[in-house]
Motif scaffolding. Structure first.
Motif, PDB file in Angstrom:
ATOM      1  N   LYS A  88     121.802 -94.793 -28.081  1.00 30.93           N
ATOM      2  CA  LYS A  88     122.741 -95.227 -26.957  1.00 30.93           C
ATOM      3  C   LYS A  88     122.203 -94.840 -25.523  1.00 30.93           C
ATOM      4  N   THR A  89     121.055 -93.962 -25.772  1.00 27.31           N
ATOM      5  CA  THR A  89     120.698 -93.238 -24.437  1.00 27.31           C
ATOM      6  C   THR A  89     119.257 -93.820 -24.125  1.00 27.31           C
ATOM      7  N   PRO A  90     119.320 -94.165 -22.738  1.00 28.95           N
ATOM      8  CA  PRO A  90     117.899 -94.709 -21.953  1.00 28.95           C
ATOM      9  C   PRO A  90     117.017 -93.745 -21.955  1.00 28.95           C
ATOM     10  N   GLY A  91     115.897 -94.088 -22.541  1.00 30.90           N
ATOM     11  CA  GLY A  91     114.641 -93.010 -22.302  1.00 30.90           C
ATOM     12  C   GLY A  91     114.649 -92.075 -23.442  1.00 30.90           C
ATOM     13  N   ALA A  92     115.441 -92.236 -24.603  1.00 31.71           N
ATOM     14  CA  ALA A  92     115.696 -91.063 -25.517  1.00 31.71           C
ATOM     15  C   ALA A  92     114.217 -90.781 -26.287  1.00 31.71           C
ATOM     16  N   GLN A  93     114.353 -89.745 -26.734  1.00 32.97           N
ATOM     17  CA  GLN A  93     113.057 -89.342 -27.308  1.00 32.97           C
ATOM     18  C   GLN A  93     113.365 -88.171 -28.583  1.00 32.97           C
ATOM     19  N   ILE A  94     112.360 -88.282 -29.739  1.00 33.33           N
ATOM     20  CA  ILE A  94     112.430 -87.224 -30.474  1.00 33.33           C
ATOM     21  C   ILE A  94     111.173 -86.357 -30.308  1.00 33.33           C
ATOM     22  N   LEU A  95     110.964 -85.224 -30.180  1.00 34.79           N
ATOM     23  CA  LEU A  95     109.810 -84.412 -30.185  1.00 34.79           C
ATOM     24  C   LEU A  95     109.926 -83.246 -31.468  1.00 34.79           C
ATOM     25  N   ASN A  96     108.646 -83.571 -32.188  1.00 28.56           N
ATOM     26  CA  ASN A  96     108.832 -82.687 -33.440  1.00 28.56           C
ATOM     27  C   ASN A  96     107.548 -81.478 -33.165  1.00 28.56           C
ATOM     28  N   VAL A 128      94.594 -76.126 -44.298  1.00 22.10           N
ATOM     29  CA  VAL A 128      94.121 -74.936 -43.812  1.00 22.10           C
ATOM     30  C   VAL A 128      94.360 -73.949 -44.926  1.00 22.10           C
ATOM     31  N   PRO A 129      93.417 -73.238 -45.510  1.00 20.31           N
ATOM     32  CA  PRO A 129      93.497 -72.190 -46.652  1.00 20.31           C
ATOM     33  C   PRO A 129      94.335 -71.205 -46.044  1.00 20.31           C
ATOM     34  N   HIS A 130      95.031 -70.797 -47.108  1.00 20.88           N
ATOM     35  CA  HIS A 130      96.008 -69.617 -46.827  1.00 20.88           C
ATOM     36  C   HIS A 130      97.299 -69.732 -46.036  1.00 20.88           C
ATOM     37  N   MET A 131      97.358 -70.952 -45.822  1.00 24.18           N
ATOM     38  CA  MET A 131      98.645 -71.832 -44.941  1.00 24.18           C
ATOM     39  C   MET A 131      98.898 -73.070 -45.734  1.00 24.18           C
ATOM     40  N   ALA A 132      98.771 -73.068 -47.129  1.00 21.09           N
ATOM     41  CA  ALA A 132      98.797 -74.266 -47.692  1.00 21.09           C
ATOM     42  C   ALA A 132     100.221 -75.174 -47.640  1.00 21.09           C
ATOM     43  N   SER A 133     101.332 -74.343 -47.952  1.00 20.91           N
ATOM     44  CA  SER A 133     102.523 -75.458 -47.940  1.00 20.91           C
ATOM     45  C   SER A 133     103.041 -75.432 -46.571  1.00 20.91           C
ATOM     46  N   TYR A 134     102.559 -74.499 -45.673  1.00 17.84           N
ATOM     47  CA  TYR A 134     102.892 -74.778 -44.122  1.00 17.84           C
ATOM     48  C   TYR A 134     101.990 -75.929 -43.511  1.00 17.84           C
ATOM     49  N   SER A 135     101.030 -75.953 -44.041  1.00 19.90           N
ATOM     50  CA  SER A 135      99.811 -77.423 -43.488  1.00 19.90           C
ATOM     51  C   SER A 135     100.287 -78.353 -44.162  1.00 19.90           C
ATOM     52  N   ALA A 136     100.905 -78.354 -45.248  1.00 17.61           N
ATOM     53  CA  ALA A 136     101.396 -79.539 -46.086  1.00 17.61           C
ATOM     54  C   ALA A 136     102.736 -80.160 -45.203  1.00 17.61           C
ATOM     55  N   SER A 137     103.516 -79.196 -44.758  1.00 15.35           N
ATOM     56  CA  SER A 137     104.983 -79.535 -44.066  1.00 15.35           C
ATOM     57  C   SER A 137     104.436 -80.357 -42.830  1.00 15.35           C
ATOM     58  N   LYS A 138     103.330 -79.738 -42.280  1.00 21.56           N
ATOM     59  CA  LYS A 138     102.913 -80.287 -40.758  1.00 21.56           C
ATOM     60  C   LYS A 138     102.277 -81.712 -40.960  1.00 21.56           C
ATOM     61  N   PHE A 139     101.652 -81.832 -42.140  1.00 17.22           N
ATOM     62  CA  PHE A 139     100.999 -83.072 -42.429  1.00 17.22           C
ATOM     63  C   PHE A 139     102.211 -84.177 -42.623  1.00 17.22           C
ATOM     64  N   ALA A 140     103.366 -83.592 -43.307  1.00 19.21           N
ATOM     65  CA  ALA A 140     104.512 -84.533 -43.338  1.00 19.21           C
ATOM     66  C   ALA A 140     105.075 -84.603 -42.042  1.00 19.21           C
ATOM     67  N   VAL A 141     105.296 -83.905 -41.238  1.00 19.71           N
ATOM     68  CA  VAL A 141     105.734 -84.027 -39.797  1.00 19.71           C
ATOM     69  C   VAL A 141     105.154 -85.095 -38.918  1.00 19.71           C
ATOM     70  N   ARG A 142     103.604 -84.901 -39.200  1.00 22.19           N
ATOM     71  CA  ARG A 142     102.933 -85.688 -38.628  1.00 22.19           C
ATOM     72  C   ARG A 142     102.902 -87.415 -38.981  1.00 22.19           C
ATOM     73  N   GLY A 143     103.083 -87.496 -40.404  1.00 28.38           N
ATOM     74  CA  GLY A 143     103.258 -88.756 -40.678  1.00 28.38           C
ATOM     75  C   GLY A 143     104.625 -89.419 -40.440  1.00 28.38           C
ATOM     76  N   LEU A 144     105.767 -88.537 -40.559  1.00 29.61           N
ATOM     77  CA  LEU A 144     107.008 -89.017 -40.033  1.00 29.61           C
ATOM     78  C   LEU A 144     107.041 -89.344 -38.451  1.00 29.61           C
ATOM     79  N   THR A 145     106.479 -88.656 -37.634  1.00 28.72           N
ATOM     80  CA  THR A 145     106.411 -88.867 -36.089  1.00 28.72           C
ATOM     81  C   THR A 145     105.706 -90.275 -35.967  1.00 28.72           C
ATOM     82  N   GLU A 146     104.353 -90.488 -36.542  1.00 33.03           N
ATOM     83  CA  GLU A 146     103.681 -91.879 -36.681  1.00 33.03           C
ATOM     84  C   GLU A 146     104.591 -93.093 -37.052  1.00 33.03           C
TER      85      GLU A 146
END
Length: 253
Positions: A123-131, A141-159
């Motif tokens: 309903k809002t002109p110019g609306a945006q989601i920023l992740n 990234v090693p030693h950040m495996a689940s965090y890195s996986a979560s950010k891959f998911a965010v990237r895919g959802l964003t795209e």
């Protein structure tokens, strides 16, 4: 007056973003689990709208976003999905429950908030989601495996949503910084080799400024810092094997 609703708003990047957008004349809404810090920030911002919220609770998310939108004529100009958690360490030394919590907050939280915000964004002109993405969403990234996986998911959802929701006039983008000097990073008890090599060269205020700049323009991914911009664009032209070798070298003990 444009409106922004920020998850994870009580500290770090979320709090820095709240201060900047408020200073620029935006109506700011604050969401976070830390009730005391949230209250203090809201008071510092002249009594900004606030609600204590666990982003993994879909019912509570629906209610909170509806309440903020209804307080602002049913509209929402920008949803900043900033809530997230991090844990450095060897994969097998982190409990399965903690891995699951990282995914729940960093991924399910973004899904919950984006889904609940859609009717008001539409309903809002110019609306945006920023992740809130990450450089770790470029290559695992090693030693950040689940965090890195979560950010891959965010990237895919964003795209995906950037393409899917453009028919509604809703822009979708993410920020992709490397390590940022926030309480979340400072509280870690394990330092990955890649962090020792790259260092922490960004402050929360740098990411807040990138968020404000992104709110004014189009684009999908916004890599932050000169070093990571170079890594990001070179990765777009490189083979997966070369990217793996670079990450292996950066993460060596």
């Amino acid at each position: 007056m444009p409106t922004i609703l920020i998850t994870g708003a009580a500290s770090g990047i979320g709090a820095a973003s709240a201060r900047l957008f408020h200073a620029q004349g935006w109506t700011v809404g604050l969401l976070d689990m830390n009730e005391a810090a949230l209250h203090d920030l809201a008071q510092a911002l002249g009594g900004a709208w606030q609600r204590t919220l666990d982003v993994t609770d879909a019912v509570a998310v629906q209610a909170a976003i509806a309440a903020f939108a209804e307080a602002n004529n049913g509209q929402l100009r920008l949803l900043f999905n900033c809530a997230g958690i991090l844990r450095f360490g060897h994969f097998e030394t982190i409990s399965l429950e903690e891995h699951a919590r990282i995914i729940a907050i960093n991924v399910q939280g973004v899904l919950n908030c984006s889904y609940a915000a859609f009717p008001y964004l539409r309903k809002t002109p110019g609306a945006q989601i920023l992740n809130m993405g990450s450089a770790s969403g470029l290559y695992g990234v090693p030693h950040m495996a689940s965090y890195s996986a979560s950010k891959f998911a965010v990237r895919g959802l964003t795209e995906a949503l950037e393409l899917e929701w453009r028919s509604y006039g809703i822009r979708v983008a993410d920020l992709m910084p490397p390590f940022v000097g926030t309480p979340m990073v400072a509280s870690q008890t394990f330092t990955p080799p890649i962090l020792k090599r790259l260092g922490v060269n960004l402050k929360a205020e740098h990411i807040a400024r990138a968020a404000f700049d992104q709110a004014q323009r189009a684009g999908v991914h916004r890599p932050i810092s000169a070093m990571f911009k170079a890594m990001y664009w070179s990765a777009q032209l490189s083979t997966p094997g070369l990217n793996r070798l670079v990450m292996r070298w950066l993460s060596r003990d």
